[in-house]
Design an enzyme around this catalytic site. Structure first.
Site, PDB file in Angstrom:
ATOM      1  N   SER A 251       0.817  -1.212   0.000  1.00 22.91           N
ATOM      2  CA  SER A 251       0.000   0.000   0.000  1.00 22.91           C
ATOM      3  C   SER A 251       0.853   1.265   0.000  1.00 22.91           C
ATOM      4  CB  SER A 251      -0.936  -0.007   1.215  1.00 22.91           C
ATOM      5  OG  SER A 251      -1.742  -1.157   1.218  1.00 22.91           O
ATOM      6  N   HIS A 309       0.977   4.829   4.560  1.00 23.72           N
ATOM      7  CA  HIS A 309       0.209   5.432   3.462  1.00 23.72           C
ATOM      8  C   HIS A 309       0.582   6.901   3.279  1.00 23.72           C
ATOM      9  CE1 HIS A 309      -3.282   2.278   3.688  1.00 23.72           C
ATOM     10  NE2 HIS A 309      -2.083   1.732   3.515  1.00 23.72           N
TER      11      HIS A 309
END
Length: 355
Positions: A251, A309
């Site tokens: 991610s 992230h």
């Protein structure tokens, strides 16, 4: 209905009788119960609550104590060194690729001419695979290897004998024994099938845009560096908050790809796969994702690694804005030095063969 109510009111009441019997038995001396051995008592005690559902497997052992912030020095040096090596290798790779294309141009033309005069085989499986491969965009061909690596690592998680090795080297945690290698290997690691499918779908969707923007070699360097940098940001956040939980997944690197494309093309229209009727601009999507991860980091949400992230998104925005000019466009001295070294080695090799 009235009869049923009367029967309930005046019927026999076994509960009262039971109470009286129990009270009478209270005057007798109770029998001494045999003491249970410690092992049996331990087995009778309720076990720990089941672990909450997560995208990461439960750790095999519980680590005690809080690690020192000095443990971040080694990951920092690894992140800086790996990023420099990745971009240097990408620059040399691009040089070799261009040189190879020039050298094989006439060979490919000759092969095409032979294919025209050679009788074609129908139903050839290899020909069908080559046709499918050639119909892919350059970006899709580039990320195919990345997706294959993620699928391979996902299959390794299914092997019980590999669990301890996978947890040590394919999950990132600043309190773990291994610090540097998981920063890269965890980028290709997924324990949940849904997690891997979602990440690979986003990577496949943005592959054509990011490779056309950066090129194949530069994209690989950015992707690998983003995985390491986002993991280091996760290390820093875990040290600051004291929440040491293993993380894994691509991610962080995919957030770099998404942020880079959305920064360069903020007016591009995007849609969610399950809700294709709702469209929004890439700039608004990036703002919403950053706001969501910022809230998750501030409020302590633990389903996702919000620090990774955010680290990936900020790195992607910085690179397409400033990093491309500072890093990639200054690769000429390295490429020139490599060219001179290759020329000298070729000359020495040719002279040796002529003698």
């Amino acid at each position: 209905m009235a009869w049923r109510c009367w029967a309930r009111a005046w019927g026999p009441r076994p509960h009262r009788l039971t109470v009286l019997l129990e009270q009478r038995q209270g005057f007798r001396r109770a029998r001494a119960r045999p003491e249970e051995p410690p092992a049996a008592a331990a087995e009778a005690r309720p076990g720990p609550p089941p672990p909450r559902r997560s995208l990461c497997p439960p750790p095999p052992t519980t680590r005690a104590g809080r690690p020192s912030p000095r443990r971040l020095v080694k990951p920092l040096l690894f992140a800086v060194g790996f990023t420099g090596s990745a971009f240097g290798s990408a620059a040399i790779w691009q040089y070799e690729s261009l040189k190879s294309r020039v050298q094989t141009y006439f060979e490919e033309a000759r092969a095409d001419w032979l294919d025209k005069i050679r009788p074609q085989k129908r139903g050839d499986f290899r020909k069908q695979v080559n046709s499918w491969w050639n119909n892919l965009t350059e970006g899709q061909r580039t990320v195919t290897g990345i997706i294959a690596a993620n699928v391979f690592v996902f299959c390794l998680w299914r092997l019980p004998g590999m669990r301890r090795i996978m947890f040590t080297y394919f999950t990132s945690d600043p309190s773990s024994r291994a610090l540097c290698s998981p920063m890269l290997l965890s980028t290709f690691s997924h324990f949940s099938l849904f997690h891997m499918a979602a990440n690979m779908y986003v990577l496949w969707s943005f592959s054509s845009s990011i490779v056309s923007l950066l090129g194949c070699e530069q994209f690989i360097a950015v992707y690998l560096s983003a995985g390491v940098i986002s993991t280091f940001v996760s290390y820093v956040a875990k040290m600051a908050t004291g929440r040491f939980e293993p993380s894994l997944g691509a991610s962080g690197a995919i957030m770099t790809v998404l942020a880079a494309v959305c920064t360069k093309m903020p007016e591009a229209k995007l849609a969610i796969i399950f809700l294709p009727m709702f469209t929004f601009t890439a700039g608004n999507a990036l703002k919403a994702i950053i706001a969501f991860d910022t809230a998750g980091l501030a409020l302590g949400w633990r389903l996702f690694d919000h620090a990774a992230h955010l680290g990936g998104a900020l790195f992607g925005m910085w690179y397409v804005t400033y990093g491309h000019e500072l890093i990639w466009k200054n690769r000429e001295p390295l490429v020139k030095a490599w060219h001179e070294m290759r020329t000298k080695n070729t000359g020495k090799g040719g002279g040796g063969r002529s003698n």
